[in-house]
Design a protein around this motif. Structure first.
Motif, PDB file in Angstrom:
ATOM      1  N   SER A 149      -2.249  -3.103  10.425  1.00  0.00           N
ATOM      2  CA  SER A 149      -1.883  -4.445   9.969  1.00  0.00           C
ATOM      3  C   SER A 149      -1.578  -5.359  11.151  1.00  0.00           C
ATOM      4  CB  SER A 149      -0.684  -4.371   9.009  1.00  0.00           C
ATOM      5  OG  SER A 149      -1.037  -3.664   7.833  1.00  0.00           O
ATOM      6  N   ARG A 150      -1.438  -6.655  10.842  1.00  0.00           N
ATOM      7  CA  ARG A 150      -1.215  -7.667  11.870  1.00  0.00           C
ATOM      8  C   ARG A 150      -0.107  -8.610  11.420  1.00  0.00           C
ATOM      9  NH1 ARG A 150      -2.895 -12.977  12.694  1.00  0.00           N
ATOM     10  NH2 ARG A 150      -3.404 -13.584  14.848  1.00  0.00           N
ATOM     11  N   ASN A 191      -0.529   1.781  14.449  1.00  0.00           N
ATOM     12  CA  ASN A 191      -1.748   1.006  14.716  1.00  0.00           C
ATOM     13  C   ASN A 191      -1.653  -0.426  14.197  1.00  0.00           C
ATOM     14  OD1 ASN A 191      -4.369   0.810  15.830  1.00  0.00           O
ATOM     15  ND2 ASN A 191      -5.281   1.078  13.805  1.00  0.00           N
ATOM     16  N   ASN A 192      -0.587  -1.111  14.592  1.00  0.00           N
ATOM     17  CA  ASN A 192      -0.354  -2.485  14.161  1.00  0.00           C
ATOM     18  C   ASN A 192      -0.279  -3.411  15.369  1.00  0.00           C
ATOM     19  OD1 ASN A 192       0.124  -1.881  11.219  1.00  0.00           O
ATOM     20  ND2 ASN A 192       1.764  -0.660  12.119  1.00  0.00           N
ATOM     21  N   ILE A 193      -0.509  -4.698  15.131  1.00  0.00           N
ATOM     22  CA  ILE A 193      -0.445  -5.718  16.172  1.00  0.00           C
ATOM     23  C   ILE A 193       0.645  -6.722  15.810  1.00  0.00           C
ATOM     24  CG2 ILE A 193      -1.686  -7.577  17.346  1.00  0.00           C
ATOM     25  CD1 ILE A 193      -4.262  -6.055  16.818  1.00  0.00           C
ATOM     26  N   CYS A 194       1.525  -6.992  16.765  1.00  0.00           N
ATOM     27  CA  CYS A 194       2.629  -7.942  16.580  1.00  0.00           C
ATOM     28  C   CYS A 194       2.477  -9.074  17.592  1.00  0.00           C
ATOM     29  CB  CYS A 194       3.972  -7.259  16.807  1.00  0.00           C
ATOM     30  SG  CYS A 194       4.273  -5.791  15.788  1.00  0.00           S
ATOM     31  N   ASP A 203      11.637 -10.366  13.876  1.00  0.00           N
ATOM     32  CA  ASP A 203      11.153  -9.001  14.012  1.00  0.00           C
ATOM     33  C   ASP A 203       9.781  -8.840  13.356  1.00  0.00           C
ATOM     34  OD1 ASP A 203      13.471  -8.201  15.301  1.00  0.00           O
ATOM     35  OD2 ASP A 203      14.448  -7.559  13.456  1.00  0.00           O
ATOM     36  N   CYS A 204       8.860  -8.255  14.096  1.00  0.00           N
ATOM     37  CA  CYS A 204       7.556  -7.910  13.518  1.00  0.00           C
ATOM     38  C   CYS A 204       7.737  -6.807  12.480  1.00  0.00           C
ATOM     39  CB  CYS A 204       6.627  -7.440  14.628  1.00  0.00           C
ATOM     40  SG  CYS A 204       5.100  -6.674  14.065  1.00  0.00           S
ATOM     41  N   PHE A 205       8.483  -5.789  12.850  1.00  0.00           N
ATOM     42  CA  PHE A 205       8.819  -4.677  11.966  1.00  0.00           C
ATOM     43  C   PHE A 205      10.275  -4.339  12.212  1.00  0.00           C
ATOM     44  CE2 PHE A 205       9.557  -0.095  11.553  1.00  0.00           C
ATOM     45  CZ  PHE A 205       9.179   0.117  10.235  1.00  0.00           C
ATOM     46  N   CYS A 206      11.007  -4.115  11.133  1.00  0.00           N
ATOM     47  CA  CYS A 206      12.410  -3.732  11.268  1.00  0.00           C
ATOM     48  C   CYS A 206      12.741  -2.684  10.224  1.00  0.00           C
ATOM     49  CB  CYS A 206      13.316  -4.950  11.090  1.00  0.00           C
ATOM     50  SG  CYS A 206      15.082  -4.536  11.229  1.00  0.00           S
ATOM     51  N   ARG A 227       3.711   4.179  16.576  1.00  0.00           N
ATOM     52  CA  ARG A 227       2.647   4.718  17.422  1.00  0.00           C
ATOM     53  C   ARG A 227       1.441   3.774  17.444  1.00  0.00           C
ATOM     54  NH1 ARG A 227       2.434   9.944  15.719  1.00  0.00           N
ATOM     55  NH2 ARG A 227       3.625  10.610  17.548  1.00  0.00           N
ATOM     56  N   LYS A 228       0.800   3.695  18.594  1.00  0.00           N
ATOM     57  CA  LYS A 228      -0.450   2.944  18.782  1.00  0.00           C
ATOM     58  C   LYS A 228      -0.313   1.484  18.314  1.00  0.00           C
ATOM     59  CE  LYS A 228      -3.637   6.862  18.555  1.00  0.00           C
ATOM     60  NZ  LYS A 228      -4.020   6.782  19.976  1.00  0.00           N
TER      61      LYS A 228
END
Length: 357
Positions: free
Chosen positions: A189-190, A210-213, A196-199, A236-237
């Motif tokens: 995902s993007r 395998n995500n892009i922030c 926060d991109c992810f929290c 990861r990744k």
């Protein structure tokens, strides 16, 4: 999740090619959820101001599709604009669709701290389910929250708040938030946002793969406090680009919580403004002038192949923990460019961490 769950997903996707109930206005929704057809298409729908798009109580084996453009009326309120709940359901987006919050009507540079009252965008409470191929755009504040979920996969979701970067008018537009959940995976995902991109604030067996922030505040655990627990979290990744921080663990000063069995592996950061890697026990401050406390143990942490660049005015790695709070860490990072040399403390004895360099 097992072969039975994989079979469920396959059957659900096959159903999408047969029959469907199209929902073009909010009045049609209740009947669609109760009907015998378990393929519901939310198509070119406008949700009235101050009303939640209520997609709770979905029947098991339902396929819920978003098609066309879904929009919302303007009102100052807390939301959420969309609420989805159910078990054994598939949520997906049809090519070309967009769920558009048109957040510019609320953005004022203050986020949740003041100004206009802004509605949160999308809340999920899903078990044994899949969310895939969604395009979510221009949230007023927090974008995508999964709380009290179990066995959930979120894949190929685009959270796009790039427009809020203009004149820095967007704030607190958190991307993916996970709390009080078990076995949740966010992958492929993007996120382009302004927080926060992810929290992950609490949960067990959480994965961010395998995500892009872009443009936000990086990948975060916490803030930890109020007896919250994060256990078995893997990042990861992933790539974190043009963001305030790279990766972060933040614990509230004086509040009990715990973080254990966390892995950050194969993470690329680029053009980070403040801290490439930051782990601190004195939140809500993030400066070495405020002493950390030890109520949040952080054990079995792996930082492996975390690499990239920080702007000259930032710091590459900063750790600020009370003695004894950290234990059994493994570390391998190569973060460069930051010119700010911050003192560090609380690193486990014998561990070589390039902190303060």
């Amino acid at each position: 999740m097992g072969s039975n769950y994989a079979l469920f997903v396959c059957i659900s996707l096959m159903m999408s090619a047969t029959s469907a109930v199209d929902v073009h206005n909010i009045q049609e929704l209740a009947a669609a959820k109760k009907g015998s057809d378990k393929f519901i298409s939310i198509k070119n729908l406008h949700v009235p101001a101050g009303v939640t798009l209520d997609l709770e109580n979905l029947q098991p084996d339902t396929v819920l599709e978003f098609a066309g453009r879904v929009t919302f009326g303007f009102k100052e309120w807390t939301g959420p604009l969309v609420r989805i709940a159910g078990k054994k359901v598939t949520i997906k987006g049809k090519p070309g669709h967009v769920i558009d919050g048109e957040g510019a009507r609320w953005w004022d540079g203050k986020g949740g701290a003041g100004g206009k009252v802004k509605p949160k965008f999308m809340r999920l409470k899903l078990d044994d389910s899949v969310v895939q191929d969604l395009h979510v755009k221009n949230a007023p504040v927090q974008m995508f929250t999964a709380n009290n979920c179990k066995n959930l996969v979120i894949t190929n979701v685009n959270l796009d708040n790039e427009d809020a970067h203009k004149n820095r008018i967007g704030r607190n537009t958190d991307g993916f938030g996970v709390g009080d959940s078990k076995n949740v995976t966010v992958q492929n995902s993007r996120v382009y946002n302004q927080d926060d991109c992810f929290c992950c604030g609490s949960g067990v067996d959480i994965k961010f793969i395998n995500n892009i922030c872009i443009g936000g505040n990086g990948i975060s655990i916490g803030s930890m406090g109020s007896n919250r627990v994060v256990e078995k979290l893997t990042v990861r990744k992933c790539k974190v680009i043009s963001s305030f921080n790279g990766i972060r663990i933040k614990a509230r000063k004086g509040e009990k919580s715990s973080v254990s069995d966390v892995t950050f592996d194969d993470i690329e950061i680029k053009d980070i403004q403040h801290n490439g890697i930051i782990i601190h026990g004195n939140y809500p401050t993030w400066h070495p002038t405020d002493e950390p406390t030890a109520q949040c143990p952080i054990k079995n942490l792996v930082v492996n192949n975390v690499r990239g660049t920080v702007q000259k005015g930032g710091s590459n790695v900063w750790i600020w923990l009370a003695n004894g709070a950290a234990s059994n860490w493994k570390w391998n990072s190569n973060v460069t460019g930051g010119g700010k040399k911050l003192a560090c403390k609380g690193i486990p004895a014998g561990l070589k961490v390039p902190c303060g360099k």
